[in-house]
Design a protein around this motif. Structure first.
Motif, PDB file in Angstrom:
ATOM      1  N   LEU A  44       0.842  -1.185   0.000  1.00 54.90           N
ATOM      2  CA  LEU A  44       0.000   0.000   0.000  1.00 54.90           C
ATOM      3  C   LEU A  44       0.878   1.236   0.000  1.00 54.90           C
ATOM      4  O   LEU A  44       1.621   1.485   0.946  1.00 54.90           O
ATOM      5  CB  LEU A  44      -0.901   0.002   1.251  1.00 54.90           C
ATOM      6  N   ASN A  45       0.793   2.025  -1.068  1.00 55.68           N
ATOM      7  CA  ASN A  45       1.490   3.325  -1.125  1.00 55.68           C
ATOM      8  C   ASN A  45       0.644   4.268  -1.960  1.00 55.68           C
ATOM      9  O   ASN A  45      -0.477   4.564  -1.566  1.00 55.68           O
ATOM     10  CB  ASN A  45       2.931   3.176  -1.635  1.00 55.68           C
ATOM     11  N   GLY A  46       1.128   4.687  -3.129  1.00 59.62           N
ATOM     12  CA  GLY A  46       0.294   5.520  -3.982  1.00 59.62           C
ATOM     13  C   GLY A  46      -0.790   4.733  -4.688  1.00 59.62           C
ATOM     14  O   GLY A  46      -1.717   5.306  -5.268  1.00 59.62           O
ATOM     15  N   GLU A  47      -0.690   3.419  -4.643  1.00 56.03           N
ATOM     16  CA  GLU A  47      -1.688   2.521  -5.205  1.00 56.03           C
ATOM     17  C   GLU A  47      -1.697   1.239  -4.375  1.00 56.03           C
ATOM     18  O   GLU A  47      -0.866   1.056  -3.483  1.00 56.03           O
ATOM     19  CB  GLU A  47      -1.398   2.221  -6.678  1.00 56.03           C
ATOM     20  N   MET A  48      -2.648   0.387  -4.653  1.00 59.09           N
ATOM     21  CA  MET A  48      -2.788  -0.857  -3.910  1.00 59.09           C
ATOM     22  C   MET A  48      -2.389  -2.015  -4.817  1.00 59.09           C
ATOM     23  O   MET A  48      -3.062  -2.313  -5.797  1.00 59.09           O
ATOM     24  CB  MET A  48      -4.232  -1.010  -3.419  1.00 59.09           C
ATOM     25  N   SER A  49      -1.275  -2.657  -4.469  1.00 60.16           N
ATOM     26  CA  SER A  49      -0.750  -3.757  -5.280  1.00 60.16           C
ATOM     27  C   SER A  49      -0.848  -5.061  -4.502  1.00 60.16           C
ATOM     28  O   SER A  49      -0.528  -5.109  -3.311  1.00 60.16           O
ATOM     29  CB  SER A  49       0.717  -3.501  -5.654  1.00 60.16           C
ATOM     30  N   GLY A  50      -1.277  -6.130  -5.175  1.00 63.55           N
ATOM     31  CA  GLY A  50      -1.409  -7.426  -4.535  1.00 63.55           C
ATOM     32  C   GLY A  50      -0.478  -8.451  -5.147  1.00 63.55           C
ATOM     33  O   GLY A  50      -0.170  -8.398  -6.341  1.00 63.55           O
ATOM     34  N   TYR A  51      -0.039  -9.389  -4.305  1.00 65.00           N
ATOM     35  CA  TYR A  51       0.822 -10.485  -4.746  1.00 65.00           C
ATOM     36  C   TYR A  51       0.213 -11.802  -4.274  1.00 65.00           C
ATOM     37  O   TYR A  51       0.050 -12.015  -3.065  1.00 65.00           O
ATOM     38  CB  TYR A  51       2.232 -10.336  -4.175  1.00 65.00           C
ATOM     39  N   GLU A  52      -0.146 -12.654  -5.212  1.00 60.35           N
ATOM     40  CA  GLU A  52      -0.677 -13.973  -4.895  1.00 60.35           C
ATOM     41  C   GLU A  52       0.405 -15.010  -5.171  1.00 60.35           C
ATOM     42  O   GLU A  52       1.045 -14.990  -6.229  1.00 60.35           O
ATOM     43  CB  GLU A  52      -1.921 -14.277  -5.730  1.00 60.35           C
ATOM     44  N   LEU A  53       0.624 -15.913  -4.213  1.00 60.41           N
ATOM     45  CA  LEU A  53       1.715 -16.878  -4.298  1.00 60.41           C
ATOM     46  C   LEU A  53       1.181 -18.277  -4.588  1.00 60.41           C
ATOM     47  O   LEU A  53       0.219 -18.723  -3.955  1.00 60.41           O
ATOM     48  CB  LEU A  53       2.503 -16.906  -2.986  1.00 60.41           C
ATOM     49  N   LYS A  54       1.819 -18.963  -5.510  1.00 62.66           N
ATOM     50  CA  LYS A  54       1.484 -20.355  -5.810  1.00 62.66           C
ATOM     51  C   LYS A  54       2.794 -21.135  -5.961  1.00 62.66           C
ATOM     52  O   LYS A  54       3.501 -21.010  -6.962  1.00 62.66           O
ATOM     53  CB  LYS A  54       0.666 -20.465  -7.100  1.00 62.66           C
ATOM     54  N   SER A  55       3.114 -21.934  -4.943  1.00 65.10           N
ATOM     55  CA  SER A  55       4.319 -22.752  -5.013  1.00 65.10           C
ATOM     56  C   SER A  55       4.058 -24.009  -5.829  1.00 65.10           C
ATOM     57  O   SER A  55       2.913 -24.329  -6.176  1.00 65.10           O
ATOM     58  CB  SER A  55       4.774 -23.122  -3.599  1.00 65.10           C
ATOM     59  N   ASP A  56       5.112 -24.763  -6.096  1.00 64.96           N
ATOM     60  CA  ASP A  56       4.956 -26.004  -6.846  1.00 64.96           C
ATOM     61  C   ASP A  56       4.108 -27.023  -6.093  1.00 64.96           C
ATOM     62  O   ASP A  56       3.519 -27.925  -6.692  1.00 64.96           O
ATOM     63  CB  ASP A  56       6.328 -26.612  -7.154  1.00 64.96           C
TER      64      ASP A  56
END
Length: 206
Positions: A44-56
């Protein structure tokens, strides 16, 4: 390579990238849709960025639903995925999502960008508003002179009013500001999910 290994590597990278930016907050497990789904990491800063994780070792069964919901809220999204699922996962997410490949090495997990993210232009106003707790939502109504007669109403109705009355870009700015200013990220889950749409842990490295 497990989810926690990828998460650790991503957090290190994000913290290094933003460690001099006092306007940035990095949050894990931020709830969307009244907490029914949780984004692995949000910046969260000037915009809202998301990271979704998918391991092997993960499956992709939930990815289409996650992609649909996260695409209603976040300004940018990035899928961080192991090589095993990379090709298949790329077909399950919107073209504006970024992709980062996670691979194992002797020094730990290595992250390499495969596709850069682009800015989302299709937010869903109600889902954006739903990120606000009730006190935060009422505060936004007050700022726009819309709170009279609404302070005691159910939070769902307040979210609906915000989504109806405010342009989505203006609403998103209010939501982002509230999330960055929120102090009690560590409070526990409540049965009143709609009164606590975001429950997260701030910058836990391990």
């Amino acid at each position: 390579m497990r989810d926690i290994d990828i998460r650790r590597a991503l957090l290190v990278r994000l913290l290094q990238a933003h460690n001099k930016d006092e306007d940035t907050r990095i949050v894990q497990e931020m709830g969307v849709w009244a907490g029914t789904v949780r984004i692995d990491v949000a910046v969260l800063n000037g915009e809202m960025s998301g990271y979704e994780l998918k391991s092997d070792s993960d499956t992709l069964a939930r990815l289409p639903l996650q992609a649909d919901l996260y695409s209603k809220v976040f300004d940018r999204m990035t899928l961080v995925v192991g090589s095993k699922h990379l090709e298949k996962a790329a077909t399950l997410i919107p073209s504006w999502w970024g992709i980062v490949r996670a691979t194992s090495s002797e020094k730990g997990v290595k992250l390499r960008r495969v596709r850069a993210s682009r800015r989302n232009v299709n937010h869903e106003p109600y889902v954006v508003a739903e990120l606000l707790r009730k006190d935060e939502a009422v505060a936004v109504l007050e700022q726009h002179g819309l709170a009279a007669g609404w302070r005691s109403k159910r939070v769902k109705l307040i979210h609906e009013r915000l989504a109806r009355e405010l342009p989505v870009r203006e609403l998103s700015k209010h939501v982002l500001r509230a999330l960055k200013n929120r102090q009690d990220w560590l409070r526990e889950n409540s049965v009143h999910q709609l009164d606590m749409a975001v429950d997260a842990q701030l910058n836990p490295m391990f």
